[in-house]
Design a protein around this motif. Structure first.
Motif, PDB file in Angstrom:
ATOM      1  N   THR A 100      32.168  51.619  29.561  1.00 49.44           N
ATOM      2  CA  THR A 100      33.453  51.275  28.977  1.00 49.44           C
ATOM      3  C   THR A 100      33.939  49.956  29.582  1.00 49.44           C
ATOM      4  OG1 THR A 100      34.556  52.606  30.677  1.00 49.44           O
ATOM      5  CG2 THR A 100      34.129  53.668  28.554  1.00 49.44           C
ATOM      6  N   LYS A 101      34.572  49.155  28.761  1.00 50.36           N
ATOM      7  CA  LYS A 101      35.124  47.886  29.233  1.00 50.36           C
ATOM      8  C   LYS A 101      36.429  48.134  29.969  1.00 50.36           C
ATOM      9  CE  LYS A 101      36.819  43.401  27.600  1.00 50.36           C
ATOM     10  NZ  LYS A 101      37.134  42.569  26.413  1.00 50.36           N
ATOM     11  N   VAL A 102      36.604  47.514  31.120  1.00 53.66           N
ATOM     12  CA  VAL A 102      37.870  47.584  31.856  1.00 53.66           C
ATOM     13  C   VAL A 102      38.762  46.459  31.334  1.00 53.66           C
ATOM     14  CG1 VAL A 102      38.983  47.470  34.109  1.00 53.66           C
ATOM     15  CG2 VAL A 102      36.731  48.558  33.887  1.00 53.66           C
ATOM     16  N   PRO A 103      39.909  46.773  30.712  1.00 51.35           N
ATOM     17  CA  PRO A 103      40.740  45.724  30.100  1.00 51.35           C
ATOM     18  C   PRO A 103      41.280  44.756  31.146  1.00 51.35           C
ATOM     19  CG  PRO A 103      41.370  47.923  29.327  1.00 51.35           C
ATOM     20  CD  PRO A 103      40.455  48.118  30.488  1.00 51.35           C
ATOM     21  N   GLY A 104      41.338  43.487  30.764  1.00 50.86           N
ATOM     22  CA  GLY A 104      41.889  42.459  31.640  1.00 50.86           C
ATOM     23  C   GLY A 104      40.986  41.249  31.694  1.00 50.86           C
ATOM     24  N   GLY A 105      41.446  40.238  32.410  1.00 45.25           N
ATOM     25  CA  GLY A 105      40.657  39.044  32.623  1.00 45.25           C
ATOM     26  C   GLY A 105      39.980  39.101  33.984  1.00 45.25           C
ATOM     27  N   THR A 106      39.599  37.954  34.487  1.00 38.41           N
ATOM     28  CA  THR A 106      38.951  37.896  35.792  1.00 38.41           C
ATOM     29  C   THR A 106      39.872  37.224  36.802  1.00 38.41           C
ATOM     30  OG1 THR A 106      37.944  35.706  35.525  1.00 38.41           O
ATOM     31  CG2 THR A 106      36.750  37.596  34.594  1.00 38.41           C
ATOM     32  N   ALA A 107      39.516  37.363  38.081  1.00 43.74           N
ATOM     33  CA  ALA A 107      40.288  36.695  39.123  1.00 43.74           C
ATOM     34  C   ALA A 107      40.142  35.191  39.046  1.00 43.74           C
ATOM     35  CB  ALA A 107      39.858  37.208  40.497  1.00 43.74           C
ATOM     36  N   ASP A 108      39.117  34.702  38.345  1.00 46.54           N
ATOM     37  CA  ASP A 108      38.986  33.263  38.124  1.00 46.54           C
ATOM     38  C   ASP A 108      39.968  32.772  37.067  1.00 46.54           C
ATOM     39  OD1 ASP A 108      36.870  32.823  39.953  1.00 46.54           O
ATOM     40  OD2 ASP A 108      35.411  33.559  38.485  1.00 46.54           O
ATOM     41  N   GLU A 109      40.529  33.714  36.271  1.00 47.70           N
ATOM     42  CA  GLU A 109      41.428  33.339  35.175  1.00 47.70           C
ATOM     43  C   GLU A 109      42.895  33.610  35.486  1.00 47.70           C
ATOM     44  OE1 GLU A 109      38.345  34.434  31.527  1.00 47.70           O
ATOM     45  OE2 GLU A 109      39.670  35.983  32.352  1.00 47.70           O
ATOM     46  N   ASP A 111      46.004  34.642  38.502  1.00 47.22           N
ATOM     47  CA  ASP A 111      46.402  34.778  39.896  1.00 47.22           C
ATOM     48  C   ASP A 111      46.807  36.220  40.177  1.00 47.22           C
ATOM     49  OD1 ASP A 111      46.016  32.081  40.429  1.00 47.22           O
ATOM     50  OD2 ASP A 111      48.081  31.550  39.872  1.00 47.22           O
ATOM     51  N   VAL A 112      46.598  36.646  41.417  1.00 43.68           N
ATOM     52  CA  VAL A 112      46.961  37.997  41.829  1.00 43.68           C
ATOM     53  C   VAL A 112      48.405  37.989  42.330  1.00 43.68           C
ATOM     54  CG1 VAL A 112      46.481  39.832  43.494  1.00 43.68           C
ATOM     55  CG2 VAL A 112      44.596  38.633  42.387  1.00 43.68           C
ATOM     56  N   SER A 113      49.208  38.923  41.827  1.00 43.77           N
ATOM     57  CA  SER A 113      50.613  39.023  42.214  1.00 43.77           C
ATOM     58  C   SER A 113      50.747  39.763  43.537  1.00 43.77           C
ATOM     59  CB  SER A 113      51.390  39.772  41.133  1.00 43.77           C
ATOM     60  OG  SER A 113      50.952  41.130  41.077  1.00 43.77           O
ATOM     61  N   ALA A 114      52.003  39.879  44.013  1.00 46.64           N
ATOM     62  CA  ALA A 114      52.262  40.636  45.243  1.00 46.64           C
ATOM     63  C   ALA A 114      51.828  42.088  45.077  1.00 46.64           C
ATOM     64  CB  ALA A 114      53.740  40.545  45.606  1.00 46.64           C
ATOM     65  N   VAL A 203      36.241  41.051  39.790  1.00 45.80           N
ATOM     66  CA  VAL A 203      37.588  41.572  40.041  1.00 45.80           C
ATOM     67  C   VAL A 203      38.398  41.386  38.766  1.00 45.80           C
ATOM     68  CG1 VAL A 203      39.671  41.382  41.450  1.00 45.80           C
ATOM     69  CG2 VAL A 203      37.421  41.023  42.502  1.00 45.80           C
ATOM     70  N   VAL A 204      38.794  42.485  38.130  1.00 46.81           N
ATOM     71  CA  VAL A 204      39.517  42.437  36.857  1.00 46.81           C
ATOM     72  C   VAL A 204      41.012  42.360  37.134  1.00 46.81           C
ATOM     73  CG1 VAL A 204      39.951  43.605  34.664  1.00 46.81           C
ATOM     74  CG2 VAL A 204      37.697  43.785  35.746  1.00 46.81           C
ATOM     75  N   VAL A 205      41.650  41.312  36.625  1.00 45.23           N
ATOM     76  CA  VAL A 205      43.069  41.068  36.866  1.00 45.23           C
ATOM     77  C   VAL A 205      43.769  40.929  35.519  1.00 45.23           C
ATOM     78  CG1 VAL A 205      44.760  39.540  37.969  1.00 45.23           C
ATOM     79  CG2 VAL A 205      42.511  39.888  39.024  1.00 45.23           C
ATOM     80  N   SER A 206      44.910  41.593  35.374  1.00 45.22           N
ATOM     81  CA  SER A 206      45.672  41.491  34.124  1.00 45.22           C
ATOM     82  C   SER A 206      46.582  40.261  34.175  1.00 45.22           C
ATOM     83  CB  SER A 206      46.499  42.758  33.907  1.00 45.22           C
ATOM     84  OG  SER A 206      47.357  42.995  35.014  1.00 45.22           O
ATOM     85  N   ALA A 207      47.188  39.949  33.033  1.00 42.28           N
ATOM     86  CA  ALA A 207      48.023  38.755  32.945  1.00 42.28           C
ATOM     87  C   ALA A 207      49.228  38.818  33.869  1.00 42.28           C
ATOM     88  CB  ALA A 207      48.477  38.554  31.496  1.00 42.28           C
ATOM     89  N   ASP A 208      49.664  40.035  34.236  1.00 38.72           N
ATOM     90  CA  ASP A 208      50.816  40.168  35.141  1.00 38.72           C
ATOM     91  C   ASP A 208      50.408  40.155  36.617  1.00 38.72           C
ATOM     92  OD1 ASP A 208      49.594  42.626  35.405  1.00 38.72           O
ATOM     93  OD2 ASP A 208      51.345  43.819  34.852  1.00 38.72           O
ATOM     94  N   GLY A 209      49.119  39.892  36.895  1.00 41.26           N
ATOM     95  CA  GLY A 209      48.677  39.758  38.277  1.00 41.26           C
ATOM     96  C   GLY A 209      48.241  41.039  38.954  1.00 41.26           C
ATOM     97  N   ARG A 210      48.242  42.168  38.235  1.00 40.58           N
ATOM     98  CA  ARG A 210      47.753  43.421  38.811  1.00 40.58           C
ATOM     99  C   ARG A 210      46.232  43.446  38.792  1.00 40.58           C
ATOM    100  NH1 ARG A 210      51.046  47.951  39.079  1.00 40.58           N
ATOM    101  NH2 ARG A 210      49.298  48.754  40.322  1.00 40.58           N
ATOM    102  N   VAL A 211      45.644  44.033  39.820  1.00 42.41           N
ATOM    103  CA  VAL A 211      44.199  44.219  39.856  1.00 42.41           C
ATOM    104  C   VAL A 211      43.896  45.536  39.157  1.00 42.41           C
ATOM    105  CG1 VAL A 211      42.165  44.498  41.328  1.00 42.41           C
ATOM    106  CG2 VAL A 211      43.965  42.887  41.970  1.00 42.41           C
ATOM    107  N   ALA A 233      38.452  36.439  49.581  1.00 39.33           N
ATOM    108  CA  ALA A 233      38.943  35.084  49.854  1.00 39.33           C
ATOM    109  C   ALA A 233      38.407  34.107  48.822  1.00 39.33           C
ATOM    110  CB  ALA A 233      38.543  34.654  51.269  1.00 39.33           C
ATOM    111  N   VAL A 234      37.150  34.276  48.424  1.00 41.35           N
ATOM    112  CA  VAL A 234      36.555  33.426  47.390  1.00 41.35           C
ATOM    113  C   VAL A 234      37.168  33.738  46.031  1.00 41.35           C
ATOM    114  CG1 VAL A 234      34.411  32.822  46.205  1.00 41.35           C
ATOM    115  CG2 VAL A 234      34.395  33.188  48.672  1.00 41.35           C
ATOM    116  N   ALA A 235      37.402  35.020  45.757  1.00 40.71           N
ATOM    117  CA  ALA A 235      37.855  35.447  44.430  1.00 40.71           C
ATOM    118  C   ALA A 235      39.332  35.162  44.181  1.00 40.71           C
ATOM    119  CB  ALA A 235      37.572  36.937  44.246  1.00 40.71           C
ATOM    120  N   VAL A 236      40.183  35.439  45.180  1.00 39.83           N
ATOM    121  CA  VAL A 236      41.630  35.377  44.944  1.00 39.83           C
ATOM    122  C   VAL A 236      42.353  34.466  45.919  1.00 39.83           C
ATOM    123  CG1 VAL A 236      41.615  37.704  43.969  1.00 39.83           C
ATOM    124  CG2 VAL A 236      42.137  37.409  46.401  1.00 39.83           C
ATOM    125  N   GLY A 237      41.634  33.844  46.851  1.00 46.61           N
ATOM    126  CA  GLY A 237      42.262  32.954  47.827  1.00 46.61           C
ATOM    127  C   GLY A 237      42.445  33.627  49.164  1.00 46.61           C
TER     128      GLY A 237
END
Length: 320
Positions: A100-109, A111-114, A203-211, A233-237
């Motif tokens: 099954t596909k996990v919905p969302g984009g990538t950490a390259d696309e 930013d990760v929120s708080a 690392v699948v990240v949604s548009a609101d920054g949730r992993v 560190a490479v994926a999200v800083g």
């Protein structure tokens, strides 16, 4: 050894028709397309599935092990882990999994929120909680920690060549001294289950920054937890990775060790590309290098706390 066949769209379409109801009654079936150009072993299947084809027998072993490992880690990590809806062999001795596909984009696309950093903390903390003996029973290998000093020496030479190509300020690596690298050596009895491949695309990240999820557990190993901190560190800083690791209960030593593993790795990878030894997107490699060199407050500490080690005043610190 028999040459493995190269999968084509027709190969994938025939396999998918045999697995899903779609395509019955003479219709063409779901749309299939490679996830990335030039990588014929991973395919999108419609909008809800991804088909992963092992290219060789070693990869087949890892694919089959991954099926069991995902079931083991899923209750612990707090983010989605892909679920297989079908698995088997797509060619003699070569495994496939239809996930099954996990919905969302990538950490390259994105930013990760708080809140996303808290998601990553749950991931790292969950991996610490997975019983190592159970993972090894599934066939997950145990790996020895890398030598940070050996990696530092290679990165220093690579940084000089990047500086000559006007790609990097080589003096930045002087922050990590030989005594500092020795101080950040991996400690005994700290091995945990690690994903060992936390690149931005996994690392699948949604548009609101949730992993939302973590993909591809085929490289998982029992070993140094700093490797996953380095991957993040490479994926999200670096700030997000160290914040997540701190929230997960890791102290200064593994956080700084992960930070410097990532920094040395990204210098070496960009050097390999610039000098024609490795493929890849130069834009992405430069972006990953920048992420790992983002400053963090932890670099300014002068001692380890809570038994993390004794200060010697010569460790890895960034000037204010």
């Amino acid at each position: 050894m028999t040459q493995a066949p190269t999968p084509t769209a027709d190969t994938v379409r025939r396999l998918v028709r045999s697995l899903l109801d779609e395509g019955a009654g003479g219709t063409a079936g779901p749309d299939v397309r490679p996830v990335r150009e030039g990588h014929p072993h991973t395919w999108w299947v419609g909008t809800r599935h991804v088909l992963r084809l092992a290219p060789d027998r070693d990869a087949s072993v890892r694919r089959r092990r991954e099926l069991r490992l995902r079931d083991l880690v899923r209750p612990h990590v707090g983010v989605a882990v892909p679920t297989s809806v079908a698995h088997g062999d797509w060619a003699p001795g070569l495994a496939y999994t239809l996930d099954t596909k996990v919905p969302g984009g990538t950490a390259d696309e994105h930013d990760v929120s708080a809140v996303g950093k808290a998601d990553l903390a749950g991931l790292l903390g969950g991996l610490r909680a997975v019983p190592v003996r159970q993972a090894e029973t599934l066939g997950v290998p145990r790996t020895a920690p890398r030598s940070l000093e050996a990696l530092r020496r290679m990165a220093v030479h690579a940084a000089e060549r990047l500086a000559a190509a006007d790609e990097f300020d080589a003096t930045r690596l002087r922050q990590l001294t030989p005594p500092g690298a020795a101080q950040l050596a991996a400690q005994s009895a700290t091995a945990v289950l690690t994903h060992h491949g936390l690149t931005g695309e996994h690392v699948v990240v949604s548009a609101d920054g949730r992993v939302r999820g973590v993909l591809d557990w085929t490289e998982a190993a029992v070993g140094d937890p700093a490797e996953d901190i380095a991957g993040l560190a490479v994926a999200v800083g670096s700030p997000a990775a160290v914040r997540a690791a701190t929230l997960a209960g890791y102290g200064a030593r593994p956080c700084l060790r992960g930070l410097w593993l990532a920094r040395c790795d990204t210098v070496l990878r960009l050097t390999d590309h610039v000098e024609g030894r490795a493929p890849g997107s130069p834009t992405l490699l430069r972006s990953r290098l920048r992420r790992t060199w983002e400053p963090i407050l932890l670099e300014r500490v002068t001692e380890f706390k809570d038994g993390e080690g004794e200060p010697d005043g010569r460790g890895a610190r960034q000037a204010p």
